[in-house]
Design a protein around this motif. Sequence first.
Motif: not given
Length: 127
Positions: A6-12, A34-39
């Motif tokens: 989600x962070x490195x590849x998807x750049x959410x 992780x997705x929730x943490x990222x908002x």
Amino acid sequence: TAWYGLVELGRVRCGESVLVHAAAGGVGMAAVGVARYLGAEVYATASPGKHGVLGEMGIDGAHRASSRDVGFAEVVRAARGGRGVDVVLNSLAGPFVDASLGLLGAGGRLLEMGKTDLRDPERVAAE
């Protein structure tokens, strides 16, 4: 795996929408966190027998669907007022990949965790 995808590849980014397939499994649960943490707004699939687990994770009925049939795409699209999602964290194969690809909005990203039914990225982008 969830962070890398989600962070490195998807750049959410904050405010995006993410569909996590098999969200009641280990990687899926981590990805929801992780997705929730990222908002991000999180949608999730799981087998119907595991929807209680999704509910305990705070995923309401409008944000969850079955991972056992491709109807998940219509459930998510209906919940989003006809729009697709920004990111799909995929662990499914066959027609589920096609349904997930069809659910992506413009500039959407499919993050493939599986090793079966891999698609050529250039062909997918062209289609």
